[in-house]
Design a protein around this motif. Structure first.
Motif, PDB file in Angstrom:
ATOM      1  N   ASN A  29      43.480  42.643  36.492  1.00 18.64           N
ATOM      2  CA  ASN A  29      44.504  42.182  37.482  1.00 18.64           C
ATOM      3  C   ASN A  29      45.212  43.059  38.162  1.00 18.64           C
ATOM      4  O   ASN A  29      46.600  42.740  38.598  1.00 18.64           O
ATOM      5  CB  ASN A  29      45.138  40.777  36.876  1.00 18.64           C
ATOM      6  CG  ASN A  29      44.164  39.964  36.237  1.00 18.64           C
ATOM      7  OD1 ASN A  29      43.385  39.510  36.926  1.00 18.64           O
ATOM      8  ND2 ASN A  29      44.638  39.517  35.079  1.00 18.64           N
ATOM      9  N   TYR A  30      45.075  44.046  38.289  1.00 17.35           N
ATOM     10  CA  TYR A  30      45.659  45.197  39.117  1.00 17.35           C
ATOM     11  C   TYR A  30      46.032  44.780  40.726  1.00 17.35           C
ATOM     12  O   TYR A  30      46.999  44.935  40.946  1.00 17.35           O
ATOM     13  CB  TYR A  30      45.019  46.553  39.098  1.00 17.35           C
ATOM     14  CG  TYR A  30      45.858  47.543  39.560  1.00 17.35           C
ATOM     15  CD1 TYR A  30      47.009  48.286  38.924  1.00 17.35           C
ATOM     16  CD2 TYR A  30      45.607  48.247  40.853  1.00 17.35           C
ATOM     17  CE1 TYR A  30      47.650  49.366  39.161  1.00 17.35           C
ATOM     18  CE2 TYR A  30      46.493  49.214  41.599  1.00 17.35           C
ATOM     19  CZ  TYR A  30      47.507  49.941  40.694  1.00 17.35           C
ATOM     20  OH  TYR A  30      48.473  50.658  41.431  1.00 17.35           O
ATOM     21  N   HIS A  31      45.064  44.157  41.196  1.00 19.65           N
ATOM     22  CA  HIS A  31      45.095  43.617  42.441  1.00 19.65           C
ATOM     23  C   HIS A  31      45.692  42.371  42.696  1.00 19.65           C
ATOM     24  O   HIS A  31      45.729  41.856  43.648  1.00 19.65           O
ATOM     25  CB  HIS A  31      43.749  43.910  43.219  1.00 19.65           C
ATOM     26  CG  HIS A  31      43.146  45.544  43.296  1.00 19.65           C
ATOM     27  ND1 HIS A  31      43.849  46.451  43.690  1.00 19.65           N
ATOM     28  CD2 HIS A  31      41.884  46.169  42.573  1.00 19.65           C
ATOM     29  CE1 HIS A  31      43.361  47.502  43.834  1.00 19.65           C
ATOM     30  NE2 HIS A  31      42.280  47.505  42.816  1.00 19.65           N
ATOM     31  N   ASN A  32      45.593  41.757  41.490  1.00 15.61           N
ATOM     32  CA  ASN A  32      46.017  40.274  41.407  1.00 15.61           C
ATOM     33  C   ASN A  32      45.422  39.251  42.355  1.00 15.61           C
ATOM     34  O   ASN A  32      45.761  38.466  43.031  1.00 15.61           O
ATOM     35  CB  ASN A  32      47.527  40.293  41.719  1.00 15.61           C
ATOM     36  CG  ASN A  32      48.182  38.984  40.915  1.00 15.61           C
ATOM     37  OD1 ASN A  32      47.780  38.426  40.092  1.00 15.61           O
ATOM     38  ND2 ASN A  32      49.588  38.918  41.507  1.00 15.61           N
ATOM     39  N   HIS A  33      44.017  39.407  42.417  1.00 14.33           N
ATOM     40  CA  HIS A  33      43.237  38.480  42.958  1.00 14.33           C
ATOM     41  C   HIS A  33      42.091  37.831  41.907  1.00 14.33           C
ATOM     42  O   HIS A  33      42.158  38.346  40.790  1.00 14.33           O
ATOM     43  CB  HIS A  33      42.390  39.041  44.079  1.00 14.33           C
ATOM     44  CG  HIS A  33      41.479  40.143  43.846  1.00 14.33           C
ATOM     45  ND1 HIS A  33      40.311  39.780  43.157  1.00 14.33           N
ATOM     46  CD2 HIS A  33      41.515  41.458  44.246  1.00 14.33           C
ATOM     47  CE1 HIS A  33      39.692  41.142  42.849  1.00 14.33           C
ATOM     48  NE2 HIS A  33      40.453  42.094  43.530  1.00 14.33           N
ATOM     49  N   ASN A  34      41.490  36.688  42.091  1.00 19.32           N
ATOM     50  CA  ASN A  34      40.879  36.004  41.345  1.00 19.32           C
ATOM     51  C   ASN A  34      39.397  35.903  41.777  1.00 19.32           C
ATOM     52  O   ASN A  34      38.703  34.825  41.647  1.00 19.32           O
ATOM     53  CB  ASN A  34      41.430  34.670  40.830  1.00 19.32           C
ATOM     54  CG  ASN A  34      42.717  34.859  39.977  1.00 19.32           C
ATOM     55  OD1 ASN A  34      42.827  35.710  39.163  1.00 19.32           O
ATOM     56  ND2 ASN A  34      43.520  34.183  40.409  1.00 19.32           N
ATOM     57  N   TYR A  35      38.649  36.910  41.865  1.00 18.82           N
ATOM     58  CA  TYR A  35      37.257  36.775  42.199  1.00 18.82           C
ATOM     59  C   TYR A  35      36.514  36.400  41.120  1.00 18.82           C
ATOM     60  O   TYR A  35      35.439  35.818  41.191  1.00 18.82           O
ATOM     61  CB  TYR A  35      36.564  38.224  43.136  1.00 18.82           C
ATOM     62  CG  TYR A  35      37.281  38.469  44.487  1.00 18.82           C
ATOM     63  CD1 TYR A  35      37.519  37.275  45.371  1.00 18.82           C
ATOM     64  CD2 TYR A  35      37.680  39.529  44.690  1.00 18.82           C
ATOM     65  CE1 TYR A  35      37.955  37.520  46.252  1.00 18.82           C
ATOM     66  CE2 TYR A  35      38.242  39.932  45.930  1.00 18.82           C
ATOM     67  CZ  TYR A  35      38.443  38.815  46.639  1.00 18.82           C
ATOM     68  OH  TYR A  35      38.919  39.311  48.045  1.00 18.82           O
ATOM     69  N   VAL A  36      36.941  37.117  40.027  1.00 19.91           N
ATOM     70  CA  VAL A  36      36.465  36.613  38.500  1.00 19.91           C
ATOM     71  C   VAL A  36      37.380  35.876  37.946  1.00 19.91           C
ATOM     72  O   VAL A  36      38.900  36.151  38.011  1.00 19.91           O
ATOM     73  CB  VAL A  36      36.064  37.792  37.713  1.00 19.91           C
ATOM     74  CG1 VAL A  36      35.614  37.461  36.535  1.00 19.91           C
ATOM     75  CG2 VAL A  36      35.063  38.672  38.109  1.00 19.91           C
ATOM     76  N   PRO A  37      37.036  34.473  37.412  1.00 21.03           N
ATOM     77  CA  PRO A  37      38.199  33.614  36.775  1.00 21.03           C
ATOM     78  C   PRO A  37      38.825  34.241  35.612  1.00 21.03           C
ATOM     79  O   PRO A  37      38.503  35.141  34.988  1.00 21.03           O
ATOM     80  CB  PRO A  37      37.084  32.506  36.453  1.00 21.03           C
ATOM     81  CG  PRO A  37      35.932  32.577  37.247  1.00 21.03           C
ATOM     82  CD  PRO A  37      35.947  34.021  37.411  1.00 21.03           C
ATOM     83  N   LYS A  38      40.140  33.990  35.717  1.00 23.57           N
ATOM     84  CA  LYS A  38      41.142  34.335  34.737  1.00 23.57           C
ATOM     85  C   LYS A  38      40.652  34.256  33.312  1.00 23.57           C
ATOM     86  O   LYS A  38      40.865  34.991  32.382  1.00 23.57           O
ATOM     87  CB  LYS A  38      42.697  34.228  34.877  1.00 23.57           C
ATOM     88  CG  LYS A  38      43.401  34.828  34.092  1.00 23.57           C
ATOM     89  CD  LYS A  38      44.957  34.595  34.699  1.00 23.57           C
ATOM     90  CE  LYS A  38      45.820  35.719  33.983  1.00 23.57           C
ATOM     91  NZ  LYS A  38      47.299  35.352  34.327  1.00 23.57           N
ATOM     92  N   GLU A  39      40.084  33.101  33.145  1.00 23.20           N
ATOM     93  CA  GLU A  39      39.420  32.573  31.622  1.00 23.20           C
ATOM     94  C   GLU A  39      38.507  33.696  31.145  1.00 23.20           C
ATOM     95  O   GLU A  39      38.670  34.193  29.994  1.00 23.20           O
ATOM     96  CB  GLU A  39      38.846  31.465  31.812  1.00 23.20           C
ATOM     97  CG  GLU A  39      38.366  30.799  30.417  1.00 23.20           C
ATOM     98  CD  GLU A  39      37.570  29.701  30.517  1.00 23.20           C
ATOM     99  OE1 GLU A  39      36.526  29.420  30.080  1.00 23.20           O
ATOM    100  OE2 GLU A  39      37.762  28.828  31.605  1.00 23.20           O
TER     101      GLU A  39
END
Length: 196
Positions: A29-39
């Motif tokens: 999460n360095y770039h703080n986006h969610n292309y891959v779900p956080k789960e």
């Protein structure tokens, strides 16, 4: 000269390609986006590089109240968070006192607005022989995106995420590959020698 430039570009191409993959997967999460779900990142990256995952996660979403310590402090945090949303957690499995204090020092140096800091200090971790300190290395690594991207944790996390999406493998990072009885016996043998 043109041959040199061409060879340099060809040599660097895989690195650029990997950096694009790292950006898209962003396992920590360095770039703080969610292309891959956080789960999925929780079930893979957090287990592979706990310190890096938790420190960057806190940086992206700071809380005024925080629990520091080892895995036992983490269990306490789970009970606190069930009642109150404004708590964060930077507890690491088998954390040494050095790691707890370095994490607190980082929070104070970065001037996060803190209201309550709950520190769990367990007697078996508070000793002269427990000098482990992965926090300092993690804090140095997180300052530089290239360091994170080319770290072993990122390689492993991206590989496991790709494996999950490609083969639909179950997310069981860290799960022992032996029976429960054998695992329990191994734990008893190891910890009985260590503590008793």
């Amino acid at each position: 000269m043109n041959e040199f430039i061409k060879n340099t570009i060809l040599y660097l191409l895989p690195f650029f390609f990997y950096l694009i993959i790292h950006y898209l997967f962003d396992p920590y999460n360095y770039h703080n986006h969610n292309y891959v779900p956080k789960e999925i990142k929780n079930n893979i990256s957090k287990k592979i590089g706990t310190h890096l995952y938790k420190i960057i996660d806190y940086q992206n979403n700071p809380k005024k109240n925080i629990v520091l310590g080892d895995s036992r402090s983490n269990r306490l945090f789970i009970n606190i968070k069930a009642k109150k949303e404004s708590w964060g957690e930077l507890s690491y499995g088998a954390a040494s006192l050095n790691e707890v204090l370095n994490t607190l020092n980082w929070l104070l140096n970065e001037e996060y607005e803190l209201d309550t800091v709950l520190i769990g200090v367990n007697f078996n971790l508070y000793n002269k022989l427990n000098k482990r300190d992965w926090v300092e290395n993690t804090l140095n690594k997180k300052r530089n995106m290239i360091s994170i991207a080319f770290s072993l944790h990122s390689f492993q996390s991206i590989f496991e995420i790709l494996k999950y999406y490609t083969f639909k493998t179950p997310l069981d990072i860290g799960k022992p590959k032996i029976s429960k009885e054998q695992f329990l016996q191994n734990q008893l043998n190891f910890y009985s020698k260590k503590f008793y």
